[in-house]
Design a protein around this motif. Structure first.
Motif, mmCIF file in Angstrom:
data_model
loop_
_atom_site.group_PDB
_atom_site.id
_atom_site.type_symbol
_atom_site.label_atom_id
_atom_site.label_comp_id
_atom_site.label_asym_id
_atom_site.label_seq_id
_atom_site.Cartn_x
_atom_site.Cartn_y
_atom_site.Cartn_z
ATOM 1 N N GLY A 50 -53.286 -64.883 -28.329
ATOM 2 C CA GLY A 50 -54.204 -64.268 -29.070
ATOM 3 C C GLY A 50 -55.099 -65.647 -29.698
ATOM 4 N N GLY A 51 -54.640 -66.542 -30.269
ATOM 5 C CA GLY A 51 -55.496 -67.706 -30.672
ATOM 6 C C GLY A 51 -56.117 -68.411 -29.625
ATOM 7 N N ARG A 52 -55.910 -68.228 -28.214
ATOM 8 C CA ARG A 52 -56.882 -69.034 -27.395
ATOM 9 C C ARG A 52 -58.061 -68.289 -26.831
ATOM 10 N NH1 ARG A 52 -51.403 -70.451 -25.724
ATOM 11 N NH2 ARG A 52 -51.549 -68.923 -24.284
ATOM 12 N N VAL A 53 -57.867 -66.889 -27.186
ATOM 13 C CA VAL A 53 -59.079 -66.207 -26.632
ATOM 14 C C VAL A 53 -60.133 -65.702 -27.801
ATOM 15 C CG1 VAL A 53 -59.603 -63.653 -25.859
ATOM 16 C CG2 VAL A 53 -57.341 -64.950 -25.078
ATOM 17 N N LYS A 83 -56.735 -77.514 -28.121
ATOM 18 C CA LYS A 83 -57.171 -76.403 -27.254
ATOM 19 C C LYS A 83 -58.015 -75.281 -28.122
ATOM 20 C CE LYS A 83 -52.663 -74.303 -28.447
ATOM 21 N NZ LYS A 83 -51.302 -73.753 -27.868
ATOM 22 N N PRO A 84 -58.779 -74.623 -27.741
ATOM 23 C CA PRO A 84 -59.516 -73.544 -28.552
ATOM 24 C C PRO A 84 -58.696 -72.487 -29.259
ATOM 25 C CG PRO A 84 -60.217 -73.419 -26.252
ATOM 26 C CD PRO A 84 -58.801 -74.379 -26.063
ATOM 27 N N TYR A 85 -58.923 -72.349 -30.431
ATOM 28 C CA TYR A 85 -57.988 -71.761 -31.356
ATOM 29 C C TYR A 85 -58.956 -70.861 -31.924
ATOM 30 C CZ TYR A 85 -54.037 -70.692 -34.311
ATOM 31 O OH TYR A 85 -53.132 -70.242 -35.132
ATOM 32 N N LYS A 130 -57.652 -58.329 -28.565
ATOM 33 C CA LYS A 130 -57.213 -57.164 -29.093
ATOM 34 C C LYS A 130 -55.800 -56.773 -28.241
ATOM 35 C CE LYS A 130 -58.379 -52.538 -30.541
ATOM 36 N NZ LYS A 130 -59.564 -51.551 -30.477
ATOM 37 N N LYS A 131 -55.753 -57.097 -27.037
ATOM 38 C CA LYS A 131 -54.686 -56.827 -26.253
ATOM 39 C C LYS A 131 -53.403 -57.562 -26.800
ATOM 40 C CE LYS A 131 -57.435 -56.428 -22.040
ATOM 41 N NZ LYS A 131 -57.738 -57.426 -20.729
ATOM 42 N N ALA A 132 -53.430 -58.787 -27.247
ATOM 43 C CA ALA A 132 -52.324 -59.281 -27.747
ATOM 44 C C ALA A 132 -51.920 -58.979 -29.112
ATOM 45 C CB ALA A 132 -52.729 -60.969 -27.869
ATOM 46 N N TYR A 133 -52.926 -58.701 -29.802
ATOM 47 C CA TYR A 133 -52.530 -58.057 -31.210
ATOM 48 C C TYR A 133 -51.937 -56.815 -31.125
ATOM 49 C CZ TYR A 133 -54.523 -62.362 -32.328
ATOM 50 O OH TYR A 133 -54.792 -63.963 -32.721
#
Length: 558
Positions: free
Chosen positions: A492-495, A177-179, A502-505
């Motif tokens: 956060g790893g997938r975006v 998956k995208p990372y 930024k929202k996740a972190y």
């Protein structure tokens, strides 16, 4: 700038964001300009000349870069090995063993982030003269996820699938998956030689681990345990340099002695843990020395082993934070040089959360929290609940006299709220060995750079599968586990778009500030020293060790 252009910069498309992976560090963590370190110097010598002695207060002991290690070991790793690409002080990726940094624009990364193609340099040799090829890259990527290998990190690498050696100078793979952090992970993944390690039945005990062979600017010469490590110039190095004949990493556990040896000229560069703030006023006046304050991404904290019964109650961790007099510690012991913080994220980062609750030093609030949570003073004044005495040990590196003063300060404050903290310090090689990596401590005073190079990913320290003591691969030595943080790290790893990542972190920082598996004290501002004439020394907030570019160092000739 037109509104249309401004919008394309601030809100890039998915394709633009992926392209940025090969050009800049995704965190936006940029080294501030440091006066006096960027002036023009004379050209380097045409052949390696002279030596440099770098003083470390901790002893490098882990020489296979894929086994569990701490920052000081990376002094050796950056000297002996190379990754596919590096991260410079501005957060940009620069080619190393890769001929170019893969991007969407050059065809190295597919538009969806799933397919990677890396072109390698031709003509690179291992220190033993064998050719470096794509087989070595495949071997390394396979090794770090091998269940029988004591890998320092699997997060990110465990998304790699279908590795194919196309030719000696080209390798491809796809991601499950995208990372987004993977480019930064690769920048910290040193390539190791297949021809030496593959024949070994147990990679964990291979002779290579004590006498490493790399492609880097310096070759292994010898280690005198407890004293120094000597490296010699790799005259077949593919890149610019090396310009020094010898690099010696000298182990000096006492920070006062480290400073004294810098002052007398016995060492040329003060490495980890640098010059302590109490010596700064004198150090900056020393003749023939260059001394500067350098901000770093490392955060000093009191970190708990969350599996110990004393720390399972959130009220205990909150009370200890109220009883931690951060302002006095920073002003009185660190001379006001570092910046107080509420998070593990560096304040220069695009992902830094400035809206976290501000710390208060309040002994009465600490007492009330413990009272309300049922922790009652025993006959000796130390609180007890459900048969658990509120007492624990705190450890750090013996010989770090300022940290030892911090511990004494904490010890008294904690006693005032009915908590017993005993001080149990250890030599660095013991402190940061199994005691730390296998979570055998109760609490520690420690400085950690939680990021992945220039990326905000902190999976290595907060993901539940990174708990080494529970069979994971990583440095979650506090044994912290929160399902919400696991989920947010995955998101956060997938975006790839920074504004969306930024929202996740921001939320991760909020959750960790609430959970307090660590009590953040300050972000580092370190006093770095070198002899005048030592050129090429460039602080890099995106790497964890000063000698990240030691192959570029040289003595400027008068």
């Amino acid at each position: 700038m037109s509104d249309k252009h401004r919008n394309s910069v601030l809100h890039p498309t998915r394709r633009q964001a992926l392209a940025m992976m090969g050009m800049v560090g995704a965190s936006g963590l940029v080294m501030p300009r440091i006066l006096g370190w960027d002036k023009a110097y004379a050209a380097p010598p045409s052949a390696p000349k002279g030596q440099v002695i770098i003083g470390f207060s901790q002893e490098p002991t882990v020489f296979n870069p894929h086994m569990l290690h701490i920052e000081v070991d990376e002094g050796i790793h950056f000297s002996v090995f190379d990754p596919l690409f590096n991260v410079d002080p501005e957060g940009k990726f620069t080619p190393a063993l890769a001929a170019e940094v893969p991007t969407v624009e050059n065809g190295g990364i597919s538009a969806d982030g799933l397919n990677w193609k890396v072109k390698l340099r031709d003509g690179v040799k291992w220190h033993d003269g064998k050719p470096f090829t794509a087989e070595d890259v495949k071997f390394t990527l396979d090794l770090v996820v091998d269940k029988d290998f004591r890998s320092a990190r699997r997060a990110g690498h465990d998304q790699v699938r279908d590795i194919k050696v196309v030719s000696p100078t080209e390798i491809t793979w796809r991601m499950e998956k995208p990372y987004a952090p993977y480019a930064s992970i690769l920048a910290a993944t040193f390539i190791v030689p297949k021809h030496i390690l593959e024949p070994e039945a147990d990679k964990n005990t291979a002779p290579f681990n004590n006498a490493p062979v790399g492609t880097g600017p310096f070759k292994w010469v010898e280690r005198v345990a407890g004293d120094h490590i000597e490296l010699a110039a790799n005259t077949d190095y593919y890149g610019d340099g090396p310009y020094l004949e010898r690099v010696i990493y000298k182990y000096i556990p006492d920070l006062t002695v480290l400073y004294t040896q810098f002052k007398t000229g016995d060492i040329d560069v003060t490495g980890l843990q640098w010059i302590t703030p109490d010596h700064y006023d004198e150090a900056k006046t020393l003749e023939g020395k260059e001394v500067q304050v350098v901000p770093g991404a490392t955060v000093e904290s009191v970190t708990f082993n969350m599996e110990k019964p004393q720390f399972k109650d959130l009220a205990v961790r909150q009370a200890l934070y109220y009883a931690l007099d951060k302002t006095t510690i920073i002003d009185a012991l660190y001379y006001g040089l570092p910046a107080p913080t509420e998070t593990y994220m560096p304040q220069q980062s695009f992902y830094f959360n400035p809206d976290l609750p501000k710390h208060e030093f309040d002994i009465e609030k600490a007492k009330k929290l413990l009272d309300d949570a049922g922790w009652k003073p025993g006959e000796d004044g130390i609180r007890v609940k459900d048969g658990v005495r509120l007492a624990f040990s705190n450890s750090t590196t013996a010989g770090n006299h300022i940290r030892e003063q911090v511990q004494q300060f904490m010890q008294q404050s904690f006693k005032d709220i009915g908590v017993e903290m005993t001080i149990s310090n250890l030599p660095p090689a013991v402190m940061w060995g199994e005691y730390w990596m296998q979570s055998k401590f109760e609490s520690v005073v420690v400085g950690i750079n939680f990021l992945t190079g220039a990326d905000p990913d902190s999976s290595d320290y907060f993901l539940s599968t990174s708990i080494n003591a529970k069979g994971g691969a990583g440095q979650n030595t506090s044994q912290y586990f929160n399902p919400e943080v696991d989920k947010l790290l995955g998101e956060g790893g997938r975006v790839f778009v920074p504004e969306e990542r930024k929202k996740a972190y921001l939320k991760i920082q909020e959750v960790i500030r609430n959970d307090l598996p660590l009590l953040p004290i300050f972000q580092y501002a370190t006093v770095r020293g070198r002899k005048k004439g030592m050129t090429g020394f460039t602080p890099n907030v995106n790497n964890r060790i000063d000698s990240w570019n030691v192959g570029s160092w040289y003595w400027e000739q008068a």
